[in-house]
Write a protein that holds these residues in place. Structure first.
Motif, PDB file in Angstrom:
ATOM      1  N   GLY A 125       0.824  -1.214   0.000  1.00  0.00           N
ATOM      2  CA  GLY A 125       0.000   0.000   0.000  1.00  0.00           C
ATOM      3  C   GLY A 125       0.851   1.255   0.000  1.00  0.00           C
ATOM      4  O   GLY A 125       0.517   2.236  -0.669  1.00  0.00           O
ATOM      5  N   HIS A 126       1.940   1.220   0.750  1.00  0.00           N
ATOM      6  CA  HIS A 126       2.852   2.365   0.795  1.00  0.00           C
ATOM      7  C   HIS A 126       3.442   2.639  -0.588  1.00  0.00           C
ATOM      8  O   HIS A 126       3.482   3.787  -1.052  1.00  0.00           O
ATOM      9  N   ARG A 127       3.881   1.592  -1.255  1.00  0.00           N
ATOM     10  CA  ARG A 127       4.472   1.759  -2.588  1.00  0.00           C
ATOM     11  C   ARG A 127       3.414   2.154  -3.618  1.00  0.00           C
ATOM     12  O   ARG A 127       3.684   2.961  -4.516  1.00  0.00           O
ATOM     13  N   LEU A 128       2.203   1.590  -3.494  1.00  0.00           N
ATOM     14  CA  LEU A 128       1.128   1.950  -4.417  1.00  0.00           C
ATOM     15  C   LEU A 128       0.779   3.425  -4.283  1.00  0.00           C
ATOM     16  O   LEU A 128       0.569   4.122  -5.292  1.00  0.00           O
ATOM     17  N   LEU A 129       0.712   3.918  -3.050  1.00  0.00           N
ATOM     18  CA  LEU A 129       0.402   5.327  -2.841  1.00  0.00           C
ATOM     19  C   LEU A 129       1.469   6.210  -3.472  1.00  0.00           C
ATOM     20  O   LEU A 129       1.157   7.277  -4.017  1.00  0.00           O
ATOM     21  N   GLY A 130       2.718   5.772  -3.425  1.00  0.00           N
ATOM     22  CA  GLY A 130       3.785   6.520  -4.087  1.00  0.00           C
ATOM     23  C   GLY A 130       3.553   6.608  -5.590  1.00  0.00           C
ATOM     24  O   GLY A 130       3.773   7.656  -6.201  1.00  0.00           O
ATOM     25  N   ARG A 131       3.116   5.507  -6.188  1.00  0.00           N
ATOM     26  CA  ARG A 131       2.824   5.517  -7.630  1.00  0.00           C
ATOM     27  C   ARG A 131       1.638   6.439  -7.942  1.00  0.00           C
ATOM     28  O   ARG A 131       1.641   7.158  -8.949  1.00  0.00           O
ATOM     29  N   ILE A 132       0.618   6.410  -7.066  1.00  0.00           N
ATOM     30  CA  ILE A 132      -0.547   7.276  -7.277  1.00  0.00           C
ATOM     31  C   ILE A 132      -0.127   8.746  -7.207  1.00  0.00           C
ATOM     32  O   ILE A 132      -0.569   9.562  -8.022  1.00  0.00           O
ATOM     33  N   ILE A 133       0.726   9.072  -6.253  1.00  0.00           N
ATOM     34  CA  ILE A 133       1.205  10.452  -6.140  1.00  0.00           C
ATOM     35  C   ILE A 133       1.915  10.868  -7.422  1.00  0.00           C
ATOM     36  O   ILE A 133       1.738  11.995  -7.907  1.00  0.00           O
ATOM     37  N   GLY A 134       2.723   9.968  -7.969  1.00  0.00           N
ATOM     38  CA  GLY A 134       3.410  10.285  -9.220  1.00  0.00           C
ATOM     39  C   GLY A 134       2.436  10.610 -10.335  1.00  0.00           C
ATOM     40  O   GLY A 134       2.632  11.576 -11.086  1.00  0.00           O
ATOM     41  N   LEU A 135       1.364   9.825 -10.454  1.00  0.00           N
ATOM     42  CA  LEU A 135       0.366  10.070 -11.508  1.00  0.00           C
ATOM     43  C   LEU A 135      -0.397  11.373 -11.253  1.00  0.00           C
ATOM     44  O   LEU A 135      -0.619  12.167 -12.175  1.00  0.00           O
ATOM     45  N   VAL A 136      -0.813  11.585  -9.997  1.00  0.00           N
ATOM     46  CA  VAL A 136      -1.578  12.792  -9.662  1.00  0.00           C
ATOM     47  C   VAL A 136      -0.717  14.040  -9.846  1.00  0.00           C
ATOM     48  O   VAL A 136      -1.235  15.126 -10.123  1.00  0.00           O
ATOM     49  N   PHE A 137       0.589  13.898  -9.713  1.00  0.00           N
ATOM     50  CA  PHE A 137       1.481  15.035  -9.911  1.00  0.00           C
ATOM     51  C   PHE A 137       1.756  15.284 -11.401  1.00  0.00           C
ATOM     52  O   PHE A 137       1.567  16.398 -11.904  1.00  0.00           O
ATOM     53  N   PHE A 138       2.177  14.265 -12.116  1.00  0.00           N
ATOM     54  CA  PHE A 138       2.675  14.479 -13.469  1.00  0.00           C
ATOM     55  C   PHE A 138       1.572  14.651 -14.520  1.00  0.00           C
ATOM     56  O   PHE A 138       1.723  15.444 -15.461  1.00  0.00           O
ATOM     57  N   LEU A 139       0.453  13.936 -14.396  1.00  0.00           N
ATOM     58  CA  LEU A 139      -0.588  14.063 -15.421  1.00  0.00           C
ATOM     59  C   LEU A 139      -1.200  15.472 -15.450  1.00  0.00           C
ATOM     60  O   LEU A 139      -1.280  16.088 -16.524  1.00  0.00           O
ATOM     61  N   PRO A 140      -1.634  16.046 -14.322  1.00  0.00           N
ATOM     62  CA  PRO A 140      -2.106  17.430 -14.369  1.00  0.00           C
ATOM     63  C   PRO A 140      -1.002  18.411 -14.753  1.00  0.00           C
ATOM     64  O   PRO A 140      -1.278  19.417 -15.420  1.00  0.00           O
ATOM     65  N   LEU A 141       0.226  18.139 -14.356  1.00  0.00           N
ATOM     66  CA  LEU A 141       1.327  19.017 -14.730  1.00  0.00           C
ATOM     67  C   LEU A 141       1.447  19.107 -16.243  1.00  0.00           C
ATOM     68  O   LEU A 141       1.583  20.206 -16.816  1.00  0.00           O
ATOM     69  N   ILE A 142       1.369  17.965 -16.917  1.00  0.00           N
ATOM     70  CA  ILE A 142       1.447  17.955 -18.382  1.00  0.00           C
ATOM     71  C   ILE A 142       0.278  18.726 -18.978  1.00  0.00           C
ATOM     72  O   ILE A 142       0.440  19.523 -19.915  1.00  0.00           O
ATOM     73  N   LEU A 143      -0.923  18.523 -18.414  1.00  0.00           N
ATOM     74  CA  LEU A 143      -2.112  19.225 -18.928  1.00  0.00           C
ATOM     75  C   LEU A 143      -2.006  20.727 -18.734  1.00  0.00           C
ATOM     76  O   LEU A 143      -2.223  21.506 -19.675  1.00  0.00           O
TER      77      LEU A 143
END
Length: 366
Positions: free
Chosen positions: A95-113
């Motif tokens: 769960g800890h590692r999964l949350l890290g991956r989710i943070i990466g997506l929530v950070f980079f996808l809106p950043l690109i947009l």
């Protein structure tokens, strides 16, 4: 999604940054639970992509359990553990590692947009890219930390690496809220120079204290000297206890006495600076500056009370987690206060405070 004017841009970007910051706080909390439950070494490999999926069959679970059985932690501490108990450990770390991956997506996808739509300035963009790189580095530090606990004779991760992992997460959080606060709408004057300097010092002191707290957590130094205000009768332990290890430099990481003493002394320093700053802001700053400074001081005092309680109770899980999460709240408040004390927009720093009740004669907004 197309965003309208500058005000809309600032609102959307600020909200996004605070959402990512909240996820980072959640990551720290889950990481703390992972450490306190002894789950951090249950996954013995670093698979950034394929590791996103947990074991899906009994054969997969048996394979993961077999890898864990080869670790020193299992041989020394958990010999005879059943598969069901292992699944609990594995779940926390996964769960800890999964949350890290989710943070990466929530950070980079809106950043690109946002970047594609031209909604991010060059200055903000550079700051965000820096945080993105720091986030990638944080993942690598996390694996280096875990690998340190898989070495022969080790049953937990190295304290210095745990402290570095926690401090890097805290730096990311501070960076996010600093940038988010900078996106606040409106124009406001900066606080007087002395208040700005002190406000900027506070987040640095909090980060140092978080690092020292990471050393306490990593070395389990909180399980000894469970008395306050003394350490088993000593306000300052004798030198032979503080520097019992040779070479002497290792005492700052491995000596429970010195590690806990450093954490206590740093806490007292943060309290003194926060209270004096709050008093100074109340006397010489604007109403907004005084309110924020008072908020920082209140959170610091609350954190100290919680820290003492955690120590006296022998570090129960609930108190240790609350202490860690509240540290993130203190850092967030101190960082926002430091950023807003610099002012927003084009106004220059005020030379002196505007008397209470006359804020309407000058642009304050802080």
């Amino acid at each position: 999604m197309v965003i309208g004017g500058a005000g809309d841009r600032q609102s959307w970007v600020r909200t996004w940054l605070y959402v990512v910051a909240a996820l980072v706080v959640a990551m720290v909390a889950v990481g703390g639970a992972t450490r306190l439950t002894g789950s951090g070494l249950s996954i013995t490999e670093w698979r950034p992509v394929t590791g996103a999926l947990p074991p899906l069959s009994e054969a997969d679970w048996a394979a993961e359990f077999a890898k864990y059985k080869d670790t020193p932690q299992y041989a020394i501490l958990n010999q005879g553990m059943g598969l069901s108990a292992f699944k609990v450990l594995y779940g926390w770390e996964w769960g800890h590692r999964l949350l890290g991956r989710i943070i990466g997506l929530v950070f980079f996808l809106p950043l690109i947009l946002f970047w594609w739509q031209g909604q991010i300035s060059r200055r903000l963009g550079l700051g965000l890219l820096g945080l993105g790189l720091l986030g990638g580095l944080q993942g690598a530090i996390g694996w280096i930390m875990v690998a340190s606990g898989l070495q022969p004779g080790m049953t937990a991760v190295a304290p210095i690496k745990l402290a570095l992992h926690l401090t890097t997460a805290s730096l990311i959080l501070a960076g996010l809220v600093w940038l988010a606060a900078g996106e606040r709408g409106g124009v406001s004057a900066a606080a007087p120079a002395r208040l700005r300097v002190t406000a900027s010092v506070l987040p640095i002191l909090v980060l140092v204290q978080i690092f020292l707290g990471g050393l306490v957590a990593g070395s389990h130094a909180g399980l000894v000297y469970n008395t306050w205000p003394t350490m088993n009768g000593y306000l300052v332990p004798p030198a032979e206890a503080l520097f019992a290890i040779r070479p002497w430099i290792e005492n700052f990481v491995d000596n429970h006495t010195l590690v806990q003493f450093d954490h206590r002394v740093a806490a007292y320093l943060v309290i003194v600076v926060a209270l004096l700053h709050a008093i100074d802001a109340r006397l010489t700053g604007s109403r907004g500056t005084a309110g924020r400074a008072g908020g920082v001081a209140f959170l610091v005092l609350l954190q100290v009370v919680l820290g003492i309680t955690t120590l006296l109770l022998g570090v129960p899980l609930w108190a240790a987690l609350a202490h860690q999460v509240l540290a993130m709240a203190v850092l967030t408040m101190a960082t926002v206060h430091a950023r807003l004390s610099r002012g927003t927009g084009r106004l220059k720093p005020v030379a002196a405070a505007v008397p209470f009740g006359f804020e309407g004669l000058a642009v304050q907004g802080t």
